[in-house]
Design a protein around this motif. Sequence first.
Motif, PDB file in Angstrom:
ATOM      1  N   PRO A   1      24.910  29.172 -29.579  1.00 19.73           N
ATOM      2  CA  PRO A   1      26.326  29.016 -29.901  1.00 19.73           C
ATOM      3  C   PRO A   1      26.603  29.015 -31.396  1.00 19.73           C
ATOM      4  O   PRO A   1      27.755  29.123 -31.811  1.00 19.73           O
ATOM      5  N   LYS A   2      25.543  28.896 -32.218  1.00 18.94           N
ATOM      6  CA  LYS A   2      25.725  28.986 -33.662  1.00 18.94           C
ATOM      7  C   LYS A   2      25.665  30.432 -34.151  1.00 18.94           C
ATOM      8  O   LYS A   2      25.923  30.687 -35.328  1.00 18.94           O
ATOM      9  N   GLY A   3      25.336  31.347 -33.279  1.00 22.34           N
ATOM     10  CA  GLY A   3      25.150  32.739 -33.681  1.00 22.34           C
ATOM     11  C   GLY A   3      25.977  33.699 -32.852  1.00 22.34           C
ATOM     12  O   GLY A   3      25.428  34.598 -32.202  1.00 22.34           O
ATOM     13  N   VAL A   4      27.296  33.503 -32.835  1.00 20.53           N
ATOM     14  CA  VAL A   4      28.217  34.429 -32.155  1.00 20.53           C
ATOM     15  C   VAL A   4      28.804  35.345 -33.227  1.00 20.53           C
ATOM     16  O   VAL A   4      29.514  34.886 -34.131  1.00 20.53           O
ATOM     17  N   PHE A   5      28.514  36.629 -33.119  1.00 25.14           N
ATOM     18  CA  PHE A   5      28.916  37.590 -34.140  1.00 25.14           C
ATOM     19  C   PHE A   5      29.943  38.575 -33.584  1.00 25.14           C
ATOM     20  O   PHE A   5      29.893  38.949 -32.413  1.00 25.14           O
ATOM     21  N   VAL A   6      30.850  39.002 -34.467  1.00 22.85           N
ATOM     22  CA  VAL A   6      31.771  40.101 -34.166  1.00 22.85           C
ATOM     23  C   VAL A   6      31.535  41.171 -35.218  1.00 22.85           C
ATOM     24  O   VAL A   6      31.773  40.947 -36.409  1.00 22.85           O
ATOM     25  N   PHE A   7      31.024  42.326 -34.781  1.00 26.85           N
ATOM     26  CA  PHE A   7      30.739  43.435 -35.690  1.00 26.85           C
ATOM     27  C   PHE A   7      31.928  44.394 -35.690  1.00 26.85           C
ATOM     28  O   PHE A   7      32.479  44.726 -34.636  1.00 26.85           O
ATOM     29  N   ARG A   8      32.281  44.864 -36.888  1.00 25.47           N
ATOM     30  CA  ARG A   8      33.480  45.704 -37.014  1.00 25.47           C
ATOM     31  C   ARG A   8      33.346  46.623 -38.229  1.00 25.47           C
ATOM     32  O   ARG A   8      32.788  46.221 -39.263  1.00 25.47           O
ATOM     33  N   ASP A   9      33.867  47.823 -38.106  1.00 24.62           N
ATOM     34  CA  ASP A   9      34.061  48.685 -39.281  1.00 24.62           C
ATOM     35  C   ASP A   9      35.418  48.309 -39.863  1.00 24.62           C
ATOM     36  O   ASP A   9      36.459  48.668 -39.317  1.00 24.62           O
TER      37      ASP A   9
END
Length: 359
Positions: A272-280
């Motif tokens: 739960p400490k490593g929720v990422f949202v990747f985006r250009d």
Amino acid sequence: MSAVAACGLPRSGPNKREIYASSVENGGDAFIFAVTPQVTRITSQEATYGFGSAFRGAGLVGSDTIAAGDQLTVTVYENVRDDPLLGNSGQRVSALNQLQVDGQGNIFVPYAGRIRAAGQTPDSLRETLTRALSNQTPDPQVLVQRVAGDGSTVTVTGSAGTRGVFPLEQPTRTLTAMLAAAGGSTEDPQVTLVRVTRGSQTGQIWLQDLYDHPEDDIALRPGDRITVERDTRKFIALGATGQSVVPFETRDLSAIEAIATVGGLQTNLADPKGVFVFRDEDPATVRALTGRTDITTPQRVAYVLNLTEPSGLFEARDFRIDDGDTLYVTEAPFVQWTKTVQAILGTTSAADSLTSVGQ
């Protein structure tokens, strides 16, 4: 144990440490930002839809305005018995049937010549023809009747109840009226876009906004193309949430809603400490986030959420997911450790089994 780990145990993707190692600060090619209220404010750029002044400033087309493709009947009453202009001797009434307005908006009437009809009403065209014929026959009386033709139509496509070509008539001169004539939409108005194309101009609006804001109920023009379609935005979920391509079910989708949509975090796998949202991300947003002025092209950005903190849950609730985002949840550190232990124990068990067979 390190030897087993080096063999490459199965996992869903990079861990949090490896993602941070690929940041710009560490020589990588991605900017990484922890989500804070300031980051949320900078990145929350909701796409706005609506019609420009060219659409909204156009008034209603007259219910009987003549357009290219219309069929006209012109009847001329002449005040002479002998040698009338248009008819035979003794014939005072002459009817010119099925005069089609050509693509340039004109018609041809004998002795009056080529007359501009498009944009006129039958009454104004009657006056035009009366003036043109007055030089040829005394005091002519002219009657003009119109039947809407192919030129006075609007095309409706997409997820409308009925798709096709519809005549632009008095009851269907506005966008909502035409949509009603076409059976409305088969999709939820909240996630349905209505796009109107007029020549080289295009405008679009959420169907629900069209219902809620009458000022956006624009007047239509002959030749308009209306497309009704469901929202095509989607995001990708990877990592400890499973793998899926997820369409937007609402107009605004937050990170916490996106996580809930894919079934939440897997408690036996997810970190739960490593929720990422990747985006250009667009350059203007990256400049605002970094304070740098040398960024002029879209950049790879990773936004990280920490859901173990109460503030992190609020940030996930407020952070907006965009079309094409990748939601990636890393595995918890103990997962790899558990896999390593299991691999060692499995190797030991296999060795014991071989020894037993050899005895």
